[in-house]
Write a protein that holds these residues in place. Structure first.
Motif, PDB file in Angstrom:
ATOM      1  N   TYR A 104       9.624  69.021 -74.687  1.00 29.47           N
ATOM      2  CA  TYR A 104       8.688  67.932 -74.408  1.00 29.47           C
ATOM      3  C   TYR A 104       7.302  68.276 -74.952  1.00 29.47           C
ATOM      4  O   TYR A 104       6.639  67.448 -75.596  1.00 29.47           O
ATOM      5  N   GLY A 124       5.343  66.319 -77.906  1.00 32.90           N
ATOM      6  CA  GLY A 124       4.005  65.790 -77.654  1.00 32.90           C
ATOM      7  C   GLY A 124       2.991  66.312 -78.653  1.00 32.90           C
ATOM      8  O   GLY A 124       2.104  65.572 -79.101  1.00 32.90           O
ATOM      9  N   VAL A 177       3.428  64.392 -81.779  1.00 33.35           N
ATOM     10  CA  VAL A 177       2.856  63.046 -81.682  1.00 33.35           C
ATOM     11  C   VAL A 177       1.366  63.084 -82.007  1.00 33.35           C
ATOM     12  O   VAL A 177       0.853  62.251 -82.763  1.00 33.35           O
ATOM     13  N   ARG A 234      -0.170  61.251 -85.264  1.00 30.01           N
ATOM     14  CA  ARG A 234      -1.202  60.228 -85.095  1.00 30.01           C
ATOM     15  C   ARG A 234      -2.377  60.501 -86.019  1.00 30.01           C
ATOM     16  O   ARG A 234      -2.929  59.583 -86.638  1.00 30.01           O
ATOM     17  N   LEU A 282       6.289  59.544 -86.139  1.00 27.16           N
ATOM     18  CA  LEU A 282       5.610  59.303 -84.870  1.00 27.16           C
ATOM     19  C   LEU A 282       6.541  58.599 -83.895  1.00 27.16           C
ATOM     20  O   LEU A 282       6.633  58.973 -82.718  1.00 27.16           O
ATOM     21  N   GLU A 283       7.246  57.601 -84.368  1.00 29.25           N
ATOM     22  CA  GLU A 283       8.167  56.884 -83.490  1.00 29.25           C
ATOM     23  C   GLU A 283       9.300  57.784 -83.024  1.00 29.25           C
ATOM     24  O   GLU A 283       9.719  57.726 -81.863  1.00 29.25           O
ATOM     25  N   ASN A 323       9.200  61.023 -82.599  1.00 33.86           N
ATOM     26  CA  ASN A 323       8.708  61.988 -81.628  1.00 33.86           C
ATOM     27  C   ASN A 323       8.298  61.321 -80.313  1.00 33.86           C
ATOM     28  O   ASN A 323       8.405  61.940 -79.253  1.00 33.86           O
ATOM     29  N   ARG A 324       7.845  60.085 -80.375  1.00 38.03           N
ATOM     30  CA  ARG A 324       7.607  59.360 -79.135  1.00 38.03           C
ATOM     31  C   ARG A 324       8.908  59.208 -78.352  1.00 38.03           C
ATOM     32  O   ARG A 324       8.937  59.365 -77.129  1.00 38.03           O
ATOM     33  N   ALA A 325       9.973  58.893 -79.070  1.00 38.27           N
ATOM     34  CA  ALA A 325      11.279  58.774 -78.416  1.00 38.27           C
ATOM     35  C   ALA A 325      11.721  60.123 -77.846  1.00 38.27           C
ATOM     36  O   ALA A 325      12.293  60.192 -76.748  1.00 38.27           O
ATOM     37  N   VAL A 342       9.756  62.560 -76.811  1.00 40.55           N
ATOM     38  CA  VAL A 342       8.955  62.814 -75.616  1.00 40.55           C
ATOM     39  C   VAL A 342       9.603  62.150 -74.405  1.00 40.55           C
ATOM     40  O   VAL A 342       9.789  62.777 -73.356  1.00 40.55           O
ATOM     41  N   SER A 343       9.958  60.893 -74.548  1.00 42.03           N
ATOM     42  CA  SER A 343      10.576  60.168 -73.435  1.00 42.03           C
ATOM     43  C   SER A 343      11.922  60.781 -73.053  1.00 42.03           C
ATOM     44  O   SER A 343      12.234  60.924 -71.864  1.00 42.03           O
TER      45      SER A 343
END
Length: 344
Positions: free
Chosen positions: A66, A70, A73, A77, A171-172, A174-176, A178-179
């Motif tokens: 995680y 993060g 991300v 960004r 980015l998308e 890694n956002r997924a 993270v969740s």
């Protein structure tokens, strides 16, 4: 981090002592396989404790994933923002160049017509124009230079757009991630808490004593006369000592709560040193030394995958953020298998 373990003798040893609870964890993991966290009739304090131990370990591994996602991300960004800024500047440059060319065309039109080469210059396909111009020899040096600059600017802009698109896709992803890792951590911690709640009070207390022993009563702090690895390491030791008693909070890097790598990152930040976010990256943040040569301020990574990390403070002790429910504390350096010692 997980179960802890009887104390080692003061001092640093290459041999790693494994407690009965940790040994039981390996046995239970093999025997139980994918068992759920609900206590079963055949559970004993040892097997239940081993399962809690395993769940905490898996939660910490997911926590480091995680943290890594993060960190990615944040990096991506920045990449997207910089690519967008470059694209905006590139488009402005192209617009200026086209405006200059358009002004030249208007002047020629007022003078009686547009040079065919200039008309081609204004076309939407400058690459084809260069090929034609080279063949027809109908453009002078100045216009060829102008067009070459325009083509280069357009190519750079296209590359920038492609880079931005790749960064956005990353980015998308890694956002997924993270969740996904967050859900894993929360599930493992919930299972561990539910399993502990199923244990009778006396057995739960026995597990608490076995897994949260802390340092020996007479261990004290760093051995007198044993210097830190550097001035910044000494400052980091002072910082990590100030964090004693603060809670473990997964995914946190201070100042009011920490996970294991977050504590190391925060402590060294107080010394003016920027460490990576994850324990796996922190183990490579300096020079590795043998465990027998550890000095205060050295980072001690645990397990083969370096999924836990603490700071050696002397006298055979580390300070670390153990796992949810256990505050930042001292523990013996040999509480778990040591995978590396890093001098920052």
């Amino acid at each position: 981090m997980v179960s802890h373990r009887r104390s080692t003798q003061p001092g640093v040893s290459r041999s790693v002592r494994v407690t009965v609870l940790s040994a039981a964890a390996a046995t239970a993991a093999a025997a139980l396989g994918g068992a759920t966290a609900n206590a079963e009739p055949q559970d004993t304090p040892r097997t239940a404790g081993a399962r809690v131990d395993r769940l905490f370990t898996e939660a910490e591994q997911a926590t480091e994933h995680y943290n890594k996602a993060g960190e990615n991300v944040v990096r991506l960004r920045g990449e997207v923002r910089r690519a967008q800024d470059r694209a905006a500047r590139g488009q402005e440059r192209i617009n200026r160049m086209r405006t200059e060319i358009g002004s030249a065309a208007r002047e020629q039109y007022r003078a009686g017509g547009i040079d065919p080469s200039l008309a081609l210059l204004l076309s939407s396909d400058p690459d084809s124009y260069l090929d034609s111009a080279a063949t027809l020899n109908r453009v002078d040096t100045r216009r060829a230079t102008t067009l070459a600059g325009l083509r280069k600017a357009q190519q750079a802009l296209a590359q920038t757009h492609a880079e931005a698109a790749r960064s956005l896709a990353g980015l998308e992803r890694n956002r997924a991630a993270v969740s996904r890792h967050k859900r894993t951590v929360e599930r493992k911690l919930h299972q561990a808490r539910e399993l502990l709640k199923k244990l009778p009070g006396s057995e739960r207390d026995a597990f608490e004593r076995a897994s949260r022993t802390g340092r020996d009563d007479g261990a004290g702090g760093p051995v007198a006369g044993l210097p830190a690895g550097s001035a910044r390491a000494a400052a980091a030791v002072m910082a990590v000592q100030r964090a004693l008693g603060l809670p473990y909070v997964w995914g946190a890097n201070g100042p009011s709560g920490f996970d294991c790598s977050g504590l190391m990152q925060w402590a060294y930040a107080q010394a003016g040193v920027s460490l990576p976010r994850t324990s796996q990256a922190q183990r490579y943040a300096g020079r590795m030394v043998p465990l027998a040569q550890a000095r205060p301020g050295d980072l001690v990574a645990y397990r083969a995958d370096a999924s836990h990390i603490g700071m050696y403070v002397g006298n055979g002790q580390v300070i670390h953020a153990p796992y949810p429910g256990a505050p930042v504390r001292y523990d013996p350096v040999g509480m778990m298998p040591v995978s590396s010692v890093t001098r920052v």
